[in-house]
Write an enzyme that holds these catalytic residues in place. Structure first.
Site, PDB file in Angstrom:
ATOM      1  CG  MET A 111     -11.191   3.049   2.732  1.00 54.02           C
ATOM      2  SD  MET A 111      -9.622   3.052   3.596  1.00 54.02           S
ATOM      3  CE  MET A 111      -8.510   3.247   2.208  1.00 54.02           C
ATOM      4  CB  SER A 130      -0.900   0.015   1.230  1.00 58.46           C
ATOM      5  OG  SER A 130      -1.459   1.315   1.364  1.00 58.46           O
ATOM      6  CG  HIS A 164      -9.357  -0.007   0.073  1.00 59.14           C
ATOM      7  ND1 HIS A 164      -8.689  -0.172   1.268  1.00 59.14           N
ATOM      8  CD2 HIS A 164     -10.681  -0.078   0.381  1.00 59.14           C
ATOM      9  CE1 HIS A 164      -9.569  -0.335   2.247  1.00 59.14           C
ATOM     10  NE2 HIS A 164     -10.781  -0.274   1.739  1.00 59.14           N
ATOM     11  CG  MET A 179      -8.282   7.065   3.178  1.00 58.70           C
ATOM     12  SD  MET A 179      -7.252   7.184   4.646  1.00 58.70           S
ATOM     13  CE  MET A 179      -6.497   5.548   4.619  1.00 58.70           C
ATOM     14  CG  ASP A 197      -6.192  -2.904   3.504  1.00 63.78           C
ATOM     15  OD1 ASP A 197      -5.064  -2.630   3.944  1.00 63.78           O
ATOM     16  OD2 ASP A 197      -6.880  -2.103   2.838  1.00 63.78           O
ATOM     17  CG  MET A 232     -11.473  -2.954   5.927  1.00 67.26           C
ATOM     18  SD  MET A 232     -10.053  -2.543   4.890  1.00 67.26           S
ATOM     19  CE  MET A 232      -9.018  -1.614   6.031  1.00 67.26           C
ATOM     20  CG  HIS A 291      -3.954  -1.666  -1.310  1.00 64.59           C
ATOM     21  ND1 HIS A 291      -5.040  -2.473  -1.583  1.00 64.59           N
ATOM     22  CD2 HIS A 291      -4.339  -0.872  -0.275  1.00 64.59           C
ATOM     23  CE1 HIS A 291      -6.029  -2.193  -0.747  1.00 64.59           C
ATOM     24  NE2 HIS A 291      -5.625  -1.213   0.057  1.00 64.59           N
ATOM     25  CG  ASP A 320      -5.119   2.275   1.237  1.00 57.70           C
ATOM     26  OD1 ASP A 320      -6.089   1.501   1.162  1.00 57.70           O
ATOM     27  OD2 ASP A 320      -3.985   1.921   1.616  1.00 57.70           O
TER      28      ASP A 320
HETATM   29  C1  DX5 Z   1      -6.188   1.432   6.000  1.00 56.24           C
HETATM   30  C2  DX5 Z   1      -5.788   1.141   4.569  1.00 56.24           C
HETATM   31  C3  DX5 Z   1      -4.685   0.171   4.461  1.00 56.24           C
HETATM   32  C4  DX5 Z   1      -3.393   0.642   5.049  1.00 56.24           C
HETATM   33  C5  DX5 Z   1      -2.630  -0.544   5.491  1.00 56.24           C
HETATM   34  O1  DX5 Z   1      -7.299   2.245   6.014  1.00 56.24           O
HETATM   35  O2  DX5 Z   1      -6.885   0.610   3.849  1.00 56.24           O
HETATM   36  O3  DX5 Z   1      -4.490  -0.248   3.123  1.00 56.24           O
HETATM   37  O4  DX5 Z   1      -2.615   1.389   4.149  1.00 56.24           O
HETATM   38  O5  DX5 Z   1      -1.525  -0.087   6.148  1.00 56.24           O
HETATM   39  P1  DX5 Z   1      -0.746  -0.965   7.207  1.00 56.24           P
HETATM   40  O6  DX5 Z   1      -0.250  -2.173   6.494  1.00 56.24           O
HETATM   41  O7  DX5 Z   1       0.325  -0.043   7.644  1.00 56.24           O
HETATM   42  O8  DX5 Z   1      -1.727  -1.322   8.295  1.00 56.24           O
HETATM   43 ZN    ZN Z   2      -6.502  -0.362   1.807  1.00 57.85          ZN
END
Ligand code: DX5
Ligand code: ZN
Length: 217
Positions: free
Chosen positions: A69, A9, A67, A38, A176, A138, A34, A36
């Site tokens: 969010m 990620s 992903h 947000m 994840d 998650m 990956h 992320d």
């Molecule tokens: C959390 C994300 C993850 C995050 C994982 O909201 O969806 O993908 O980047 O990071 P680590 O591996 O550091 O928990």
């Molecule tokens: Zn993620």
């Protein structure tokens, strides 16, 4: 057991040196990147959006696993496809018309994933499991990297595996949050197909070596 799919990620990458970080992933044993996204609404944090995703795509030689969010992810499916997504994962908790949203992702030619928060029961996927390519379980509450892995995740993986097999689904199980070398082998044994890792990879002195270790658990 076959090797897991490894998806570093970039949330944990050095954003001032993203090209270098993406090249590192290109040269590593990782399979996907990956991404992320947000929005500060669905999760209490902001990350980055479309221009950064396109910039990553420009340098990436591996598929982008996006992903989302965000609330109303259906508004941005086409934009993320254009930005280079291979897989688009939306949250069960963010979709009022999940079936429609999944069909839209597939119509774009992307793999369709559904993510479930730690409090969301696997059985809620019963009526969608045959339509999707991936379930993202998650193992932390989404919003931040570097959080502690929630141990109950193992039971959720096993329940999900049972559901997938009972419905003849080909959905992959992605984990994840909080993935590292202490839990990766047990996650794989429980039924995980895809391991996402942020901090464990990018904070390591030798990220490529860590990716290889995760691949070879
Ligand atoms: C959390 C994300 C993850 C995050 C994982 O909201 O969806 O993908 O980047 O990071 P680590 O591996 O550091 O928990
Ligand atoms: Zn993620």
């Amino acid at each position: 057991m076959a090797q897991p799919i490894i998806a570093p990620s970039v949330l944990a990458a050095d954003f001032a040196n993203l090209e270098r970080e993406v090249r590192m992933v290109n040269e590593s044993d990782a399979d996907w990147i990956h991404i992320d996204i947000m929005d500060g609404v669905f999760v209490p944090n902001l990350s980055f959006g479309l221009p950064v995703t396109s910039a990553i795509k420009k340098h990436a030689s591996k598929p982008l696993d996006v992903h989302l969010m965000i609330v109303h992810p259906e508004r941005y499916l086409n934009a993320f496809k254009q930005a280079g997504a291979s897989t688009i994962t939306v949250h069960y908790e963010a979709c009022e018309h999940l079936h429609r949203t999944i069909q839209e992702i597939k119509a774009l030619g992307c793999q369709a994933g559904v993510a479930i928060n730690p409090h969301t029961h696997v059985s809620l996927l019963e009526d969608i499991i045959q339509d999707i390519d991936l379930v993202c379980v998650m193992a932390v509450n989404p919003g931040f990297g570097g959080q502690k892995f929630i141990e109950r995740t193992y039971e959720k993986i096993q329940a999900l595996k049972t559901l997938i097999d009972s419905r003849n689904s080909s959905a992959l199980i992605e984990i994840d949050g909080g993935v590292n070398l202490d839990n990766a082998a047990a996650l794989r044994k429980a039924g995980a197909d895809v391991l996402v890792a942020g901090n464990f990879v990018f904070s390591a002195a030798n990220p490529k070596a860590v990716i290889t270790q995760l691949k070879n658990i």
